[in-house]
Write a protein that holds these residues in place. Structure first.
Motif, PDB file in Angstrom:
ATOM      1  N   PRO A   1       2.068 -14.693   5.450  1.00  0.00           N
ATOM      2  CA  PRO A   1       1.711 -14.164   4.309  1.00  0.00           C
ATOM      3  C   PRO A   1       1.774 -12.588   4.499  1.00  0.00           C
ATOM      4  O   PRO A   1       1.726 -12.007   5.696  1.00  0.00           O
ATOM      5  N   GLY A   2       1.837 -11.679   3.222  1.00  0.00           N
ATOM      6  CA  GLY A   2       1.764 -10.350   3.371  1.00  0.00           C
ATOM      7  C   GLY A   2       3.102  -9.964   3.608  1.00  0.00           C
ATOM      8  O   GLY A   2       2.991  -8.627   3.949  1.00  0.00           O
TER       9      GLY A   2
ATOM     10  N   PRO B   1      -1.120 -12.365  -0.363  1.00  0.00           N
ATOM     11  CA  PRO B   1      -2.083 -11.995   0.758  1.00  0.00           C
ATOM     12  C   PRO B   1      -2.734 -13.329   1.212  1.00  0.00           C
ATOM     13  O   PRO B   1      -2.983 -14.182   0.298  1.00  0.00           O
TER      14      PRO B   1
ATOM     15  N   ALA C   1      -2.022 -17.094  -0.891  1.00  0.00           N
ATOM     16  CA  ALA C   1      -1.087 -17.547  -0.391  1.00  0.00           C
ATOM     17  C   ALA C   1      -0.545 -18.864  -0.657  1.00  0.00           C
ATOM     18  O   ALA C   1       0.701 -19.084  -0.735  1.00  0.00           O
TER      19      ALA C   1
END
Length: 98
Positions: A20-21, A42, A48
């Motif tokens: 994620p991110g 996020p 996510a």
């Protein structure tokens, strides 16, 4: 057959390593026995996971209800099942892996 891919009786099961991110959501090749997916969401409050399931539904051309998270709710290692009639070659083509 790839260790992260199983196609049986109208179901595709994927074993994923999710990051994620990331800057954008994309398949990023194999990561051990998993398919690595970079997510632009996020890892907060299930965002996510929701983004992953929505992205997979769009990628496979199915409704969101046809994509289920079987395991890995709070983990980077996830198992997802998609209700669809694709074979392994078609799934690999969807992710740009041949």
């Amino acid at each position: 057959m790839k260790p992260w891919l199983s196609c049986q009786a109208g179901r595709v099961r994927l074993t994923l390593h999710v990051q994620p991110g990331a800057k954008k959501t994309e398949a990023a090749g194999e990561h051990g026995d998993c398919l690595k997916i970079r997510l632009a969401a996020p890892p907060v409050d299930g965002k996510a996971n929701a983004a992953l399931l929505a992205w997979l539904a769009e990628r496979f051309g199915v409704a969101k209800r046809d994509v289920s998270l079987l395991s890995g709710d709070k983990n980077r290692h996830k198992v997802v099942e998609i209700q669809c009639d694709l074979d392994a070659a078609a799934v690999l083509a969807l992710f740009g892996l041949h």
